[in-house]
Design an enzyme around this catalytic site. Structure first.
Site, PDB file in Angstrom:
ATOM      1  N   GLY A  17       0.524  -1.336   0.052  1.00  0.00           N
ATOM      2  CA  GLY A  17      -0.101   0.083   0.171  1.00  0.00           C
ATOM      3  C   GLY A  17       0.694   1.182  -0.043  1.00  0.00           C
ATOM      4  O   GLY A  17       0.261   2.498   0.332  1.00  0.00           O
ATOM      5  N   VAL A 101      -8.950  -7.695 -13.624  1.00  0.00           N
ATOM      6  CA  VAL A 101     -10.269  -7.123 -13.641  1.00  0.00           C
ATOM      7  C   VAL A 101     -11.163  -7.609 -14.748  1.00  0.00           C
ATOM      8  O   VAL A 101     -10.855  -7.757 -15.932  1.00  0.00           O
ATOM      9  CB  VAL A 101     -10.346  -5.514 -13.762  1.00  0.00           C
ATOM     10  CG1 VAL A 101     -11.739  -4.951 -13.702  1.00  0.00           C
ATOM     11  CG2 VAL A 101      -9.434  -4.892 -12.470  1.00  0.00           C
ATOM     12  N   ASN A 115      -4.914   1.913 -13.292  1.00  0.00           N
ATOM     13  CA  ASN A 115      -4.037   1.292 -12.654  1.00  0.00           C
ATOM     14  C   ASN A 115      -2.620   2.124 -12.871  1.00  0.00           C
ATOM     15  O   ASN A 115      -2.488   2.887 -13.756  1.00  0.00           O
ATOM     16  CB  ASN A 115      -3.896  -0.017 -13.409  1.00  0.00           C
ATOM     17  CG  ASN A 115      -3.040  -1.041 -12.813  1.00  0.00           C
ATOM     18  OD1 ASN A 115      -2.810  -1.076 -11.695  1.00  0.00           O
ATOM     19  ND2 ASN A 115      -2.382  -1.835 -13.630  1.00  0.00           N
ATOM     20  N   HIS A 117       1.377   0.749 -13.414  1.00  0.00           N
ATOM     21  CA  HIS A 117       2.319  -0.407 -13.665  1.00  0.00           C
ATOM     22  C   HIS A 117       3.567  -0.040 -13.652  1.00  0.00           C
ATOM     23  O   HIS A 117       3.881   0.891 -14.206  1.00  0.00           O
ATOM     24  CB  HIS A 117       1.822  -0.806 -15.307  1.00  0.00           C
ATOM     25  CG  HIS A 117       2.318  -1.983 -15.575  1.00  0.00           C
ATOM     26  ND1 HIS A 117       2.099  -3.402 -14.870  1.00  0.00           N
ATOM     27  CD2 HIS A 117       3.440  -2.341 -16.483  1.00  0.00           C
ATOM     28  CE1 HIS A 117       3.244  -4.365 -15.339  1.00  0.00           C
ATOM     29  NE2 HIS A 117       3.878  -3.599 -16.488  1.00  0.00           N
TER      30      HIS A 117
HETATM   31  C1  GRF Z   1       3.412  -1.090  -7.617  1.00  0.00           C
HETATM   32  O1  GRF Z   1       4.830  -1.196  -8.028  1.00  0.00           O
HETATM   33  C2  GRF Z   1       2.543  -1.060  -8.925  1.00  0.00           C
HETATM   34  O2  GRF Z   1       3.242  -0.562  -9.867  1.00  0.00           O
HETATM   35  C3  GRF Z   1       2.218  -2.387  -9.007  1.00  0.00           C
HETATM   36  O3  GRF Z   1       2.192  -3.048  -7.809  1.00  0.00           O
HETATM   37  C4  GRF Z   1       3.045  -2.368  -6.939  1.00  0.00           C
HETATM   38  C5  GRF Z   1       2.208  -1.784  -5.473  1.00  0.00           C
HETATM   39  O4  GRF Z   1       2.905  -1.476  -4.573  1.00  0.00           O
HETATM   40  N1  GRF Z   1       1.190  -2.683  -9.557  1.00  0.00           N
HETATM   41  P1  GRF Z   1       2.344  -0.880  -3.303  1.00  0.00           P
HETATM   42  O5  GRF Z   1       1.373  -1.769  -2.773  1.00  0.00           O
HETATM   43  O6  GRF Z   1       1.512   0.371  -3.681  1.00  0.00           O
HETATM   44  O7  GRF Z   1       3.483  -0.453  -2.392  1.00  0.00           O
END
Ligand code: GRF
Length: 201
Positions: A17, A101, A115, A117
């Site tokens: 998070g 999703v 999202n 990524h």
């Molecule tokens: C991030 O690196 C994001 O790009 C990927 O999942 C990770 C989530 O990290 N989709 P966090 O839980 O927000 O620390």
């Protein structure tokens, strides 16, 4: 959106998070005119739920259902839709949500799911994208915010942020640098959408 109403966010995540923390930080700093209404996770012990609770935000675990692996069961996804709707969510923010999703969410929130990524899409879709960048010998990596569609990391790109790949980078050091970029980019992009009044009509 009536004058002054902030964008209502519903955040879905499966992990620690840190992006949610960055969103809360930007809201507190008045850089992001939004309000996190609910955080939902498919992982009962996910850090993202703790972060939400610490901020006094509703945090819900929804069991993903059996035998669906990368997806939620249709029932689980319907339950998430119900939670997001009863929370009056305008925009669904995926922050480390490790499920593809499906139709219920896409139909309930058309072009209202985004999202982040950890790659410069369209390069390196899917898991461990930072490792894919290292293995490909890329000299730059980064992160992308995009609308979510039925594919895996295929939706329309909204914004990207680039980071350098250093000669001595490990998967961990590169991922950490990409996450720093994520924490700046995601709140900024959501703030841009919040200023687009059509999102909260
Ligand atoms: C991030 O690196 C994001 O790009 C990927 O999942 C990770 C989530 O990290 N989709 P966090 O839980 O927000 O620390």
């Amino acid at each position: 959106m009536s004058a002054g109403r902030s964008l209502r966010l519903g955040v879905l995540g499966s992990g620690k998070g840190s992006n949610l923390s960055a969103i809360f930080h930007a809201i507190r700093e008045r850089q992001l005119p939004a309000e996190v209404r609910i955080v939902v996770s498919d992982v009962a012990e996910a850090g993202i739920l703790e972060i939400a609770r610490a901020q006094g935000v509703r945090a819900e675990y929804v069991p993903p259902g059996d035998n669906f692996r990368a997806r939620l069961s249709p029932e689980s996804e319907e339950r998430i839709v119900e939670l997001l709707r009863e929370s009056g969510v305008d925009l669904v923010v995926l922050a480390g949500f490790m499920r593809i999703v499906g139709a219920p969410l896409l139909a309930a929130f058309p072009r209202r799911i985004i999202n982040i990524h950890p790659s410069l899409l369209p390069r390196h879709r899917g898991l461990h994208a930072w490792r894919q960048a290292l293995e490909a010998g890329d000299s730059t990596a980064g992160c992308t915010v995009h609308y979510v569609d039925a594919g895996v990391d295929t939706g329309e790109i909204i914004a990207q942020s680039e980071v350098e790949v250093l000669p001595d980078d490990t998967a961990e050091s590169l991922h950490a640098r990409i996450q720093v970029a994520e924490h700046a980019l995601y709140p900024e992009v959501i703030a841009g959408l919040a200023r687009d009044r059509s999102f909260a009509e």
